[in-house]
Write a protein that holds these residues in place. Sequence first.
Motif, short mmCIF file in Angstrom:
data_model
loop_
_atom_site.label_atom_id
_atom_site.label_comp_id
_atom_site.label_asym_id
_atom_site.label_seq_id
_atom_site.Cartn_x
_atom_site.Cartn_y
_atom_site.Cartn_z
N ALA A 98 2.01 9.63 -15.34
CA ALA A 98 0.65 9.39 -15.82
C ALA A 98 -0.35 9.32 -14.66
CB ALA A 98 0.60 8.10 -16.63
N ALA A 99 0.10 8.75 -13.52
CA ALA A 99 -0.80 8.56 -12.40
C ALA A 99 -0.77 9.73 -11.41
CB ALA A 99 -0.45 7.27 -11.67
N GLY A 100 0.20 10.63 -11.57
CA GLY A 100 0.32 11.75 -10.64
C GLY A 100 0.76 11.31 -9.26
N ILE A 101 1.72 10.37 -9.21
CA ILE A 101 2.20 9.86 -7.92
C ILE A 101 3.71 10.04 -7.81
CG2 ILE A 101 0.35 8.18 -7.68
CD1 ILE A 101 2.24 6.03 -8.74
N GLN A 102 4.23 9.85 -6.61
CA GLN A 102 5.67 9.95 -6.36
C GLN A 102 6.14 8.69 -5.66
OE1 GLN A 102 6.82 13.38 -4.08
NE2 GLN A 102 8.90 12.62 -3.73
N LEU A 103 7.02 7.94 -6.31
CA LEU A 103 7.62 6.73 -5.75
C LEU A 103 9.12 6.95 -5.58
CD1 LEU A 103 5.84 4.11 -8.07
CD2 LEU A 103 5.16 4.78 -5.76
N GLN A 104 9.70 6.23 -4.66
CA GLN A 104 11.14 6.30 -4.45
C GLN A 104 11.82 5.28 -5.37
OE1 GLN A 104 12.40 5.55 -0.44
NE2 GLN A 104 14.56 5.81 -0.89
N LYS B 105 6.57 7.48 -0.05
CA LYS B 105 6.68 6.41 0.97
C LYS B 105 7.07 5.08 0.35
CE LYS B 105 4.02 3.86 4.44
NZ LYS B 105 2.72 3.74 5.15
N TYR B 106 6.54 4.79 -0.82
CA TYR B 106 6.74 3.48 -1.44
C TYR B 106 7.84 3.54 -2.50
CZ TYR B 106 2.33 2.58 0.90
OH TYR B 106 1.35 2.46 1.85
N SER B 107 8.59 2.47 -2.56
CA SER B 107 9.73 2.44 -3.49
C SER B 107 9.46 1.48 -4.65
CB SER B 107 11.01 2.04 -2.77
OG SER B 107 10.84 0.81 -2.08
N ILE B 108 10.18 1.72 -5.74
CA ILE B 108 10.05 0.90 -6.94
C ILE B 108 11.45 0.56 -7.44
CG2 ILE B 108 9.86 2.97 -8.39
CD1 ILE B 108 8.04 1.33 -10.27
N ALA B 109 11.68 -0.71 -7.73
CA ALA B 109 12.99 -1.17 -8.17
C ALA B 109 13.09 -1.14 -9.69
CB ALA B 109 13.24 -2.60 -7.68
N SER B 110 14.31 -0.91 -10.19
CA SER B 110 14.54 -0.97 -11.63
C SER B 110 15.91 -1.61 -11.88
CB SER B 110 14.51 0.43 -12.26
OG SER B 110 15.76 1.09 -12.10
N ALA B 111 16.20 -1.85 -13.14
CA ALA B 111 17.48 -2.44 -13.53
C ALA B 111 18.62 -1.43 -13.50
CB ALA B 111 17.37 -3.07 -14.92
N GLY B 112 18.34 -0.18 -13.15
CA GLY B 112 19.40 0.82 -13.04
C GLY B 112 18.98 2.15 -13.62
N ASN B 113 19.70 3.18 -13.25
CA ASN B 113 19.41 4.52 -13.76
C ASN B 113 19.54 4.56 -15.27
OD1 ASN B 113 18.92 5.90 -11.29
ND2 ASN B 113 21.11 5.89 -10.87
N PRO C 55 3.83 -10.00 -2.17
CA PRO C 55 2.51 -10.34 -1.63
C PRO C 55 2.11 -9.53 -0.40
CG PRO C 55 3.70 -12.33 -2.22
CD PRO C 55 4.67 -11.18 -2.38
N SER C 56 3.08 -9.02 0.33
CA SER C 56 2.76 -8.24 1.53
C SER C 56 2.34 -6.81 1.20
CB SER C 56 3.97 -8.20 2.48
OG SER C 56 5.06 -7.49 1.88
N PHE C 57 2.53 -6.39 -0.04
CA PHE C 57 2.18 -5.02 -0.42
C PHE C 57 0.67 -4.84 -0.32
CE2 PHE C 57 1.52 -1.63 -3.70
CZ PHE C 57 2.25 -0.63 -3.04
N PRO C 58 0.19 -3.80 0.37
CA PRO C 58 -1.25 -3.64 0.64
C PRO C 58 -2.06 -3.11 -0.54
CG PRO C 58 -0.06 -1.81 1.60
CD PRO C 58 0.99 -2.75 1.02
N ALA C 59 -1.82 -3.66 -1.72
CA ALA C 59 -2.61 -3.29 -2.90
C ALA C 59 -2.61 -4.47 -3.85
CB ALA C 59 -2.02 -2.06 -3.57
N ASN C 60 -3.75 -4.70 -4.47
CA ASN C 60 -3.88 -5.82 -5.40
C ASN C 60 -4.11 -5.39 -6.84
OD1 ASN C 60 -3.68 -8.03 -3.48
ND2 ASN C 60 -5.64 -7.30 -2.68
N THR C 61 -4.30 -4.10 -7.05
CA THR C 61 -4.51 -3.58 -8.40
C THR C 61 -3.69 -2.31 -8.56
OG1 THR C 61 -6.38 -2.16 -7.80
CG2 THR C 61 -6.88 -4.46 -8.38
N VAL C 62 -3.53 -1.89 -9.79
CA VAL C 62 -2.82 -0.64 -10.05
C VAL C 62 -3.58 0.53 -9.43
CG1 VAL C 62 -2.04 0.96 -11.84
CG2 VAL C 62 -1.72 -1.49 -12.16
N ALA C 63 -4.90 0.51 -9.51
CA ALA C 63 -5.70 1.59 -8.92
C ALA C 63 -5.48 1.70 -7.42
CB ALA C 63 -7.19 1.36 -9.23
N GLU C 64 -5.42 0.55 -6.74
CA GLU C 64 -5.16 0.56 -5.30
C GLU C 64 -3.76 1.06 -5.00
OE1 GLU C 64 -5.96 -3.34 -3.81
OE2 GLU C 64 -8.10 -3.24 -4.21
N MET C 65 -2.79 0.66 -5.81
CA MET C 65 -1.41 1.13 -5.63
C MET C 65 -1.32 2.63 -5.81
SD MET C 65 1.52 2.25 -7.37
CE MET C 65 1.34 1.72 -9.05
#
Length: 205
Positions: free
Chosen positions: A179-185, A157-165, A137-147
């Motif tokens: 697809a979005a042309g972004i870079q997440l950690q 800057k922003y990280s994304i969790a997964s079940a493992g490599n 809830p503290s993440f400053p985006a409410n939609t995929v477009a905002e993210m």
Amino acid sequence: MTFHPTALSRRLFTAAVLCSAALAAGAQDKYPSKSITVVVPQAAGGANDAIARVLAQKLTEQLGQSVIVDNRPGAGGTLATAATARARNDGYTLMLTADSAHVIGPALYKNPGFDPVKDFTPVAPVATAGYVLVAHPSFPANTVAEMVALAKASPGKYSIASAGNGTLNHLIGEMLQKAAGIQLQHIPYKGSAAAATDVVGGQVP
């Protein structure tokens, strides 16, 4: 915030019970005559584990023998899958796995330790499920477009969790970034339950 996968991604989680080879019940007076182990290549607490435990309980009731769930997470499911492939083909070692563990492992690793076709006999499809993208809830985006806009403004800057490599939700995250042309950690965990716990706790946005 939710992300509805593409048609390709909707086929993500198809759990299937697999045994290490054809059941050798015909050579026995009665099957089962001892406890059965169901190997789960994911950590306890995740969706696959929950399904396995419901299935094990029902099989125990119907077969009159204990059905034990054996969680063996690691390496995107390839460690447990390889161990199951080496088990005796007597019908007492089964595996409940996401189809991705059988597809992704051989594609990523030169020698995953198993042949997904030759070493296994499919028994039954068990469940299907979709995937969603969620945020604290503290993440400053409410939609995929905002993210996407935030991620584009601050690559990495922003990280994304997964079940493992090498797991399917890891690859879904990579598909989203491409697809979005972004870079997440990417932050890999040893299962979806641990990843979800840290998202709920705010350690990963």
